[in-house]
Motif scaffolding. Structure first.
Motif, PDB file in Angstrom:
ATOM      1  N   LEU A 131       1.836  11.686   7.473  1.00 56.26           N
ATOM      2  CA  LEU A 131       1.133  11.428   6.227  1.00 56.26           C
ATOM      3  C   LEU A 131       2.098  11.479   5.042  1.00 56.26           C
ATOM      4  O   LEU A 131       2.085  10.591   4.186  1.00 56.26           O
ATOM      5  N   ASP A 132       2.929  12.509   4.990  1.00 55.63           N
ATOM      6  CA  ASP A 132       3.889  12.636   3.892  1.00 55.63           C
ATOM      7  C   ASP A 132       4.827  11.435   3.835  1.00 55.63           C
ATOM      8  O   ASP A 132       5.124  10.914   2.755  1.00 55.63           O
ATOM      9  N   GLU A 133       5.277  10.975   5.003  1.00 53.04           N
ATOM     10  CA  GLU A 133       6.173   9.815   5.050  1.00 53.04           C
ATOM     11  C   GLU A 133       5.473   8.558   4.535  1.00 53.04           C
ATOM     12  O   GLU A 133       6.025   7.790   3.758  1.00 53.04           O
ATOM     13  N   MET A 134       4.235   8.353   4.985  1.00 49.06           N
ATOM     14  CA  MET A 134       3.484   7.187   4.534  1.00 49.06           C
ATOM     15  C   MET A 134       3.248   7.232   3.027  1.00 49.06           C
ATOM     16  O   MET A 134       3.483   6.253   2.323  1.00 49.06           O
ATOM     17  N   LEU A 135       2.780   8.373   2.539  1.00 48.04           N
ATOM     18  CA  LEU A 135       2.468   8.491   1.119  1.00 48.04           C
ATOM     19  C   LEU A 135       3.710   8.345   0.243  1.00 48.04           C
ATOM     20  O   LEU A 135       3.615   7.823  -0.876  1.00 48.04           O
ATOM     21  N   SER A 136       4.856   8.764   0.738  1.00 44.45           N
ATOM     22  CA  SER A 136       6.074   8.666  -0.074  1.00 44.45           C
ATOM     23  C   SER A 136       6.412   7.217  -0.405  1.00 44.45           C
ATOM     24  O   SER A 136       6.980   6.936  -1.448  1.00 44.45           O
ATOM     25  N   SER A 137       6.034   6.295   0.463  1.00 42.47           N
ATOM     26  CA  SER A 137       6.309   4.887   0.170  1.00 42.47           C
ATOM     27  C   SER A 137       5.077   4.131  -0.330  1.00 42.47           C
ATOM     28  O   SER A 137       5.205   3.064  -0.916  1.00 42.47           O
ATOM     29  N   ALA A 138       3.888   4.692  -0.133  1.00 43.52           N
ATOM     30  CA  ALA A 138       2.663   3.983  -0.514  1.00 43.52           C
ATOM     31  C   ALA A 138       2.202   4.277  -1.933  1.00 43.52           C
ATOM     32  O   ALA A 138       1.631   3.409  -2.600  1.00 43.52           O
ATOM     33  N   VAL A 139       2.436   5.489  -2.399  1.00 42.46           N
ATOM     34  CA  VAL A 139       1.902   5.908  -3.702  1.00 42.46           C
ATOM     35  C   VAL A 139       2.792   5.398  -4.830  1.00 42.46           C
ATOM     36  O   VAL A 139       4.010   5.591  -4.816  1.00 42.46           O
ATOM     37  N   ASP A 140       2.182   4.739  -5.795  1.00 45.57           N
ATOM     38  CA  ASP A 140       2.894   4.280  -6.987  1.00 45.57           C
ATOM     39  C   ASP A 140       3.247   5.499  -7.842  1.00 45.57           C
ATOM     40  O   ASP A 140       2.356   6.278  -8.208  1.00 45.57           O
ATOM     41  N   ALA A 141       4.507   5.668  -8.162  1.00 48.03           N
ATOM     42  CA  ALA A 141       4.972   6.854  -8.891  1.00 48.03           C
ATOM     43  C   ALA A 141       4.369   6.950 -10.290  1.00 48.03           C
ATOM     44  O   ALA A 141       4.152   8.041 -10.801  1.00 48.03           O
ATOM     45  N   GLN A 142       4.073   5.821 -10.911  1.00 48.88           N
ATOM     46  CA  GLN A 142       3.540   5.837 -12.278  1.00 48.88           C
ATOM     47  C   GLN A 142       2.049   6.147 -12.325  1.00 48.88           C
ATOM     48  O   GLN A 142       1.592   6.871 -13.205  1.00 48.88           O
ATOM     49  N   THR A 143       1.301   5.596 -11.383  1.00 46.14           N
ATOM     50  CA  THR A 143      -0.155   5.769 -11.431  1.00 46.14           C
ATOM     51  C   THR A 143      -0.663   6.853 -10.489  1.00 46.14           C
ATOM     52  O   THR A 143      -1.784   7.331 -10.656  1.00 46.14           O
ATOM     53  N   GLY A 144       0.119   7.186  -9.465  1.00 43.10           N
ATOM     54  CA  GLY A 144      -0.334   8.152  -8.467  1.00 43.10           C
ATOM     55  C   GLY A 144      -1.345   7.570  -7.504  1.00 43.10           C
ATOM     56  O   GLY A 144      -1.957   8.285  -6.727  1.00 43.10           O
ATOM     57  N   LYS A 145      -1.520   6.252  -7.542  1.00 42.43           N
ATOM     58  CA  LYS A 145      -2.495   5.570  -6.674  1.00 42.43           C
ATOM     59  C   LYS A 145      -1.760   4.717  -5.646  1.00 42.43           C
ATOM     60  O   LYS A 145      -0.562   4.477  -5.759  1.00 42.43           O
ATOM     61  N   ILE A 146      -2.507   4.228  -4.679  1.00 39.24           N
ATOM     62  CA  ILE A 146      -1.938   3.383  -3.632  1.00 39.24           C
ATOM     63  C   ILE A 146      -2.441   1.952  -3.845  1.00 39.24           C
ATOM     64  O   ILE A 146      -3.563   1.620  -3.447  1.00 39.24           O
ATOM     65  N   PRO A 147      -1.621   1.111  -4.486  1.00 41.37           N
ATOM     66  CA  PRO A 147      -1.987  -0.303  -4.616  1.00 41.37           C
ATOM     67  C   PRO A 147      -1.692  -0.985  -3.273  1.00 41.37           C
ATOM     68  O   PRO A 147      -0.565  -1.347  -2.977  1.00 41.37           O
ATOM     69  N   TYR A 148      -2.705  -1.120  -2.443  1.00 43.95           N
ATOM     70  CA  TYR A 148      -2.483  -1.436  -1.042  1.00 43.95           C
ATOM     71  C   TYR A 148      -1.888  -2.814  -0.772  1.00 43.95           C
ATOM     72  O   TYR A 148      -1.138  -2.970   0.177  1.00 43.95           O
ATOM     73  N   GLU A 149      -2.158  -3.814  -1.581  1.00 40.72           N
ATOM     74  CA  GLU A 149      -1.519  -5.109  -1.334  1.00 40.72           C
ATOM     75  C   GLU A 149      -0.009  -5.003  -1.531  1.00 40.72           C
ATOM     76  O   GLU A 149       0.770  -5.552  -0.752  1.00 40.72           O
ATOM     77  N   TYR A 150       0.397  -4.293  -2.580  1.00 41.26           N
ATOM     78  CA  TYR A 150       1.821  -4.070  -2.817  1.00 41.26           C
ATOM     79  C   TYR A 150       2.428  -3.277  -1.659  1.00 41.26           C
ATOM     80  O   TYR A 150       3.516  -3.580  -1.177  1.00 41.26           O
ATOM     81  N   TYR A 151       1.720  -2.250  -1.203  1.00 33.30           N
ATOM     82  CA  TYR A 151       2.196  -1.429  -0.093  1.00 33.30           C
ATOM     83  C   TYR A 151       2.365  -2.262   1.175  1.00 33.30           C
ATOM     84  O   TYR A 151       3.390  -2.164   1.862  1.00 33.30           O
ATOM     85  N   ILE A 152       1.389  -3.080   1.498  1.00 29.44           N
ATOM     86  CA  ILE A 152       1.476  -3.939   2.690  1.00 29.44           C
ATOM     87  C   ILE A 152       2.680  -4.870   2.576  1.00 29.44           C
ATOM     88  O   ILE A 152       3.436  -5.047   3.524  1.00 29.44           O
ATOM     89  N   ASN A 153       2.867  -5.462   1.406  1.00 30.56           N
ATOM     90  CA  ASN A 153       4.023  -6.342   1.206  1.00 30.56           C
ATOM     91  C   ASN A 153       5.342  -5.591   1.405  1.00 30.56           C
ATOM     92  O   ASN A 153       6.276  -6.138   1.989  1.00 30.56           O
ATOM     93  N   SER A 154       5.403  -4.351   0.939  1.00 34.35           N
ATOM     94  CA  SER A 154       6.635  -3.575   1.111  1.00 34.35           C
ATOM     95  C   SER A 154       6.871  -3.255   2.586  1.00 34.35           C
ATOM     96  O   SER A 154       8.012  -3.216   3.038  1.00 34.35           O
ATOM     97  N   LEU A 155       5.805  -3.055   3.350  1.00 33.59           N
ATOM     98  CA  LEU A 155       5.947  -2.815   4.780  1.00 33.59           C
ATOM     99  C   LEU A 155       6.506  -4.052   5.479  1.00 33.59           C
ATOM    100  O   LEU A 155       7.344  -3.944   6.371  1.00 33.59           O
ATOM    101  N   MET A 156       6.044  -5.213   5.067  1.00 35.22           N
ATOM    102  CA  MET A 156       6.494  -6.452   5.704  1.00 35.22           C
ATOM    103  C   MET A 156       7.963  -6.719   5.393  1.00 35.22           C
ATOM    104  O   MET A 156       8.685  -7.232   6.237  1.00 35.22           O
ATOM    105  N   VAL A 157       8.430  -6.345   4.220  1.00 37.32           N
ATOM    106  CA  VAL A 157       9.840  -6.505   3.882  1.00 37.32           C
ATOM    107  C   VAL A 157      10.686  -5.596   4.762  1.00 37.32           C
ATOM    108  O   VAL A 157      11.733  -6.000   5.246  1.00 37.32           O
ATOM    109  N   ASP A 158      10.218  -4.368   5.014  1.00 30.59           N
ATOM    110  CA  ASP A 158      10.958  -3.425   5.848  1.00 30.59           C
ATOM    111  C   ASP A 158      11.089  -3.932   7.276  1.00 30.59           C
ATOM    112  O   ASP A 158      12.091  -3.683   7.930  1.00 30.59           O
ATOM    113  N   ILE A 159      10.089  -4.629   7.766  1.00 27.06           N
ATOM    114  CA  ILE A 159      10.137  -5.148   9.139  1.00 27.06           C
ATOM    115  C   ILE A 159      11.166  -6.244   9.227  1.00 27.06           C
ATOM    116  O   ILE A 159      11.985  -6.323  10.072  1.00 27.06           O
TER     117      ILE A 159
END
Length: 159
Positions: A131-159
């Motif tokens: 959970l900590d690992e996922m949240l460290s890359s999913a949570v937006d540092a400015q808002t404290g929220k998880i903008p999931y489309e942005y998060y999904i896109n970042s996952l696809m770049v990592d792959i």
């Protein structure tokens, strides 16, 4: 002990599995500890459940129940699983659909608290470390929220 498996490798998939297995063969005898199986499977790009990992262990563990798995048993079993596209990561479309189910108000984001609750209580729960690992890359540092489309896109770049 184990026959020379290198003569039996006939495909790129088998070579990839064998190479990955041997990374975790700390004794150089073509065996790994059963506790390494989940790591090996994930290293191969799979997303197994704990039940799937336990099934692999049951199917490939040494008969003497010594807590080891040999490459000669692991290779054919895992080759078949991967050839059948078992344990594949979800597509971006499936991930987006899952996030949208969680986002009942269609806000385009989830809160860290809500996501933590879902990931720890529903389905196959994450460990705190996962959970900590996922949240460290999913949570937006400015808002404290998880903008999931942005998060999904970042996952696809990592792959």
């Amino acid at each position: 002990m184990d026959q020379d498996i290198s003569l039996l490798i006939t495909s790129d998939l088998e070579k990839k599995i064998s190479d990955c297995f041997l990374i975790f063969d700390h004794h150089g005898n073509k065996t790994v500890d059963v506790r390494e199986i989940g790591t090996i499977i994930r290293y191969l790009g799979c997303v197994p459940s704990e039940d799937e990992i336990n099934e692999i262990i049951s199917a490939t563990e040494s008969e003497d129940s010594s807590g080891t798995i040999t490459l000669s048993k692991f290779l054919p079993h895992v080759t078949q699983l991967l050839a059948e596209h078992k344990m594949e990561a979800a597509s971006p479309e499936k991930l987006l659909a899952a996030f949208k189910v969680l986002d009942v108000d269609s806000k385009g984001y989830l809160t860290k608290e809500y996501m933590s609750k879902v990931m720890m209580q529903d389905g196959e729960p994450f460990t705190q470390e996962e959970l900590d690992e996922m949240l460290s890359s999913a949570v937006d540092a400015q808002t404290g929220k998880i903008p999931y489309e942005y998060y999904i896109n970042s996952l696809m770049v990592d792959i």
